[in-house]
Design a protein around this motif. Structure first.
Motif, PDB file in Angstrom:
ATOM      1  N   LEU A  64       0.846  -1.362  -0.016  1.00 54.51           N
ATOM      2  CA  LEU A  64      -0.095  -0.007   0.231  1.00 54.51           C
ATOM      3  C   LEU A  64       0.770   1.206   0.079  1.00 54.51           C
ATOM      4  O   LEU A  64       1.869   1.386   0.588  1.00 54.51           O
ATOM      5  CB  LEU A  64      -0.870  -0.109   1.239  1.00 54.51           C
ATOM      6  CG  LEU A  64      -1.431  -1.216   1.618  1.00 54.51           C
ATOM      7  CD1 LEU A  64      -2.260  -0.774   2.989  1.00 54.51           C
ATOM      8  CD2 LEU A  64      -2.628  -1.597   0.457  1.00 54.51           C
ATOM      9  N   ALA A  65       0.622   2.241  -0.609  1.00 52.26           N
ATOM     10  CA  ALA A  65       1.301   3.571  -0.514  1.00 52.26           C
ATOM     11  C   ALA A  65       0.145   4.656  -0.302  1.00 52.26           C
ATOM     12  O   ALA A  65      -0.739   4.927  -1.079  1.00 52.26           O
ATOM     13  CB  ALA A  65       1.796   3.839  -1.951  1.00 52.26           C
ATOM     14  N   ALA A  93      -6.726   8.695   6.930  1.00 50.21           N
ATOM     15  CA  ALA A  93      -6.607   8.090   5.367  1.00 50.21           C
ATOM     16  C   ALA A  93      -5.904   6.774   5.512  1.00 50.21           C
ATOM     17  O   ALA A  93      -6.335   5.713   4.895  1.00 50.21           O
ATOM     18  CB  ALA A  93      -5.512   8.982   4.568  1.00 50.21           C
ATOM     19  N   ALA A  94      -4.870   6.719   6.393  1.00 51.11           N
ATOM     20  CA  ALA A  94      -4.030   5.499   6.662  1.00 51.11           C
ATOM     21  C   ALA A  94      -5.159   4.424   7.248  1.00 51.11           C
ATOM     22  O   ALA A  94      -5.414   3.266   6.620  1.00 51.11           O
ATOM     23  CB  ALA A  94      -3.008   5.530   7.606  1.00 51.11           C
ATOM     24  N   TRP A 137      -8.681   4.384   6.705  1.00 52.71           N
ATOM     25  CA  TRP A 137      -9.351   3.912   5.380  1.00 52.71           C
ATOM     26  C   TRP A 137      -8.660   3.148   4.554  1.00 52.71           C
ATOM     27  O   TRP A 137      -9.443   2.067   4.009  1.00 52.71           O
ATOM     28  CB  TRP A 137      -9.682   5.376   5.022  1.00 52.71           C
ATOM     29  CG  TRP A 137     -10.940   5.065   3.687  1.00 52.71           C
ATOM     30  CD1 TRP A 137     -12.093   5.298   3.659  1.00 52.71           C
ATOM     31  CD2 TRP A 137     -10.579   4.693   2.350  1.00 52.71           C
ATOM     32  NE1 TRP A 137     -12.736   5.073   2.674  1.00 52.71           N
ATOM     33  CE2 TRP A 137     -11.919   4.575   1.480  1.00 52.71           C
ATOM     34  CE3 TRP A 137      -9.527   4.456   1.798  1.00 52.71           C
ATOM     35  CZ2 TRP A 137     -11.856   4.211   0.262  1.00 52.71           C
ATOM     36  CZ3 TRP A 137      -9.655   3.993   0.301  1.00 52.71           C
ATOM     37  CH2 TRP A 137     -10.638   3.852  -0.201  1.00 52.71           C
ATOM     38  N   LEU A 138      -7.524   3.265   4.309  1.00 48.90           N
ATOM     39  CA  LEU A 138      -6.634   2.504   3.197  1.00 48.90           C
ATOM     40  C   LEU A 138      -6.547   1.322   4.024  1.00 48.90           C
ATOM     41  O   LEU A 138      -6.883   0.084   3.204  1.00 48.90           O
ATOM     42  CB  LEU A 138      -5.275   2.993   3.004  1.00 48.90           C
ATOM     43  CG  LEU A 138      -4.433   2.437   1.953  1.00 48.90           C
ATOM     44  CD1 LEU A 138      -5.000   2.344   0.633  1.00 48.90           C
ATOM     45  CD2 LEU A 138      -3.011   3.230   2.200  1.00 48.90           C
ATOM     46  N   ARG A 139      -6.260   1.023   5.003  1.00 48.21           N
ATOM     47  CA  ARG A 139      -6.244  -0.367   5.860  1.00 48.21           C
ATOM     48  C   ARG A 139      -7.805  -1.205   5.522  1.00 48.21           C
ATOM     49  O   ARG A 139      -7.608  -2.377   5.380  1.00 48.21           O
ATOM     50  CB  ARG A 139      -5.472  -0.337   7.097  1.00 48.21           C
ATOM     51  CG  ARG A 139      -4.240   0.070   7.003  1.00 48.21           C
ATOM     52  CD  ARG A 139      -3.433   0.279   8.333  1.00 48.21           C
ATOM     53  NE  ARG A 139      -3.409  -1.107   9.070  1.00 48.21           N
ATOM     54  CZ  ARG A 139      -2.140  -1.984   8.986  1.00 48.21           C
ATOM     55  NH1 ARG A 139      -1.387  -1.580   8.331  1.00 48.21           N
ATOM     56  NH2 ARG A 139      -2.304  -3.009   9.482  1.00 48.21           N
ATOM     57  N   GLU A 140      -8.376  -0.311   6.033  1.00 49.10           N
ATOM     58  CA  GLU A 140      -9.895  -1.156   5.996  1.00 49.10           C
ATOM     59  C   GLU A 140     -10.429  -1.431   4.803  1.00 49.10           C
ATOM     60  O   GLU A 140     -11.341  -2.062   4.581  1.00 49.10           O
ATOM     61  CB  GLU A 140     -10.842  -0.045   6.904  1.00 49.10           C
ATOM     62  CG  GLU A 140     -10.724   0.012   8.525  1.00 49.10           C
ATOM     63  CD  GLU A 140     -11.510   1.059   9.071  1.00 49.10           C
ATOM     64  OE1 GLU A 140     -12.264   1.800   8.405  1.00 49.10           O
ATOM     65  OE2 GLU A 140     -11.427   1.234  10.263  1.00 49.10           O
ATOM     66  N   ASN A 141     -10.020  -0.715   3.778  1.00 46.38           N
ATOM     67  CA  ASN A 141     -10.620  -1.005   2.538  1.00 46.38           C
ATOM     68  C   ASN A 141      -9.781  -1.750   1.574  1.00 46.38           C
ATOM     69  O   ASN A 141      -9.917  -2.024   0.301  1.00 46.38           O
ATOM     70  CB  ASN A 141     -10.905   0.443   1.894  1.00 46.38           C
ATOM     71  CG  ASN A 141     -12.184   1.055   2.355  1.00 46.38           C
ATOM     72  OD1 ASN A 141     -13.178   0.639   1.823  1.00 46.38           O
ATOM     73  ND2 ASN A 141     -11.858   1.868   3.400  1.00 46.38           N
ATOM     74  N   THR A 142      -8.684  -2.343   2.166  1.00 47.16           N
ATOM     75  CA  THR A 142      -7.653  -3.270   1.505  1.00 47.16           C
ATOM     76  C   THR A 142      -7.374  -4.338   2.256  1.00 47.16           C
ATOM     77  O   THR A 142      -6.247  -4.515   2.564  1.00 47.16           O
ATOM     78  CB  THR A 142      -6.436  -2.357   0.845  1.00 47.16           C
ATOM     79  OG1 THR A 142      -5.841  -1.875   2.042  1.00 47.16           O
ATOM     80  CG2 THR A 142      -6.625  -1.192  -0.003  1.00 47.16           C
ATOM     81  N   LEU A 143      -8.383  -5.135   2.821  1.00 46.62           N
ATOM     82  CA  LEU A 143      -8.087  -6.128   3.636  1.00 46.62           C
ATOM     83  C   LEU A 143      -7.022  -7.217   3.073  1.00 46.62           C
ATOM     84  O   LEU A 143      -6.605  -8.123   3.990  1.00 46.62           O
ATOM     85  CB  LEU A 143      -9.458  -6.817   4.139  1.00 46.62           C
ATOM     86  CG  LEU A 143     -10.327  -5.834   4.851  1.00 46.62           C
ATOM     87  CD1 LEU A 143     -11.612  -6.374   5.202  1.00 46.62           C
ATOM     88  CD2 LEU A 143      -9.776  -5.165   6.060  1.00 46.62           C
ATOM     89  N   THR A 144      -7.013  -7.459   2.077  1.00 44.80           N
ATOM     90  CA  THR A 144      -6.029  -8.401   1.309  1.00 44.80           C
ATOM     91  C   THR A 144      -4.859  -8.410   1.440  1.00 44.80           C
ATOM     92  O   THR A 144      -4.002  -9.057   1.188  1.00 44.80           O
ATOM     93  CB  THR A 144      -6.734  -8.775   0.037  1.00 44.80           C
ATOM     94  OG1 THR A 144      -6.429  -7.575  -0.966  1.00 44.80           O
ATOM     95  CG2 THR A 144      -7.964  -9.139  -0.368  1.00 44.80           C
ATOM     96  N   CYS A 145      -4.297  -6.916   1.608  1.00 41.76           N
ATOM     97  CA  CYS A 145      -2.939  -6.542   1.440  1.00 41.76           C
ATOM     98  C   CYS A 145      -2.492  -6.408   2.950  1.00 41.76           C
ATOM     99  O   CYS A 145      -3.150  -5.374   3.752  1.00 41.76           O
ATOM    100  CB  CYS A 145      -2.822  -5.429   0.573  1.00 41.76           C
ATOM    101  SG  CYS A 145      -0.961  -4.912   0.339  1.00 41.76           S
ATOM    102  N   ARG A 146      -1.223  -6.972   3.314  1.00 44.35           N
ATOM    103  CA  ARG A 146      -0.768  -6.576   4.667  1.00 44.35           C
ATOM    104  C   ARG A 146       0.526  -5.957   4.660  1.00 44.35           C
ATOM    105  O   ARG A 146       1.285  -6.125   5.665  1.00 44.35           O
ATOM    106  CB  ARG A 146      -0.860  -7.859   5.373  1.00 44.35           C
ATOM    107  CG  ARG A 146      -2.135  -8.878   5.342  1.00 44.35           C
ATOM    108  CD  ARG A 146      -2.750  -8.230   6.590  1.00 44.35           C
ATOM    109  NE  ARG A 146      -4.082  -9.133   6.730  1.00 44.35           N
ATOM    110  CZ  ARG A 146      -5.126  -8.195   7.004  1.00 44.35           C
ATOM    111  NH1 ARG A 146      -5.384  -6.899   7.162  1.00 44.35           N
ATOM    112  NH2 ARG A 146      -6.162  -8.988   7.083  1.00 44.35           N
TER     113      ARG A 146
END
Length: 137
Positions: A28-29, A89-90, A92-101
């Motif tokens: 994620l960026a 923002a961070a 939101w990004l983590r909550e909306n990209t659950l497949t990426c760790r």
């Protein structure tokens, strides 16, 4: 691939953002913009270049405008508010990209280094990498 406009619930109202998903993400960026007092926005040339570079590297990207910039609610205060915006923002990004760790937080301004560290610490992301870019004058 095109970025999707999104609105993020921020501490003082909605934050304007652009999100790009990736079919096989490598990370994620979160890309924050330079000082808005000097014209910095999420559409800044450096921010746009960083977003394309992150996209090409296989990262999911999110760039956003701090409070008081563009369509983001609130007033820019050059202090804690920007840390809170970056944290929202961070999150939101983590909550909306659950497949990426594997997050990678990108901040294109030396001024934003303290917020970058604060966000990474608050998010407790042990596998985070913080990258900071700053133009030379």
């Amino acid at each position: 691939m095109r970025e999707t406009p999104v609105l993020i619930d921020g501490p003082v109202g909605q934050l304007e953002a652009l999100y790009l998903d990736h079919p096989e993400p490598r990370g994620l960026a979160l890309i924050c913009h330079p000082n808005p007092v000097q014209g910095g926005t999420m559409l800044n040339k450096v921010v746009s270049t960083l977003q394309r570079t992150a996209r090409d590297a296989g990262l999911i990207t999110l760039r956003f405008n701090y409070r008081g910039v563009g369509a983001s609610a609130g007033t820019h205060d050059m202090a804690t508010g920007e840390v809170d915006d970056a944290e929202a923002a961070a999150t939101w990004l983590r909550e909306n990209t659950l497949t990426c760790r594997s997050p990678c937080w990108g901040f294109p301004s030396a001024v934003m280094w303290p917020p970058a560290s604060a966000v990474a610490w608050k998010q407790r992301a042990s596998n985070s990498r913080i990258c900071s870019w700053s133009p030379l004058r």
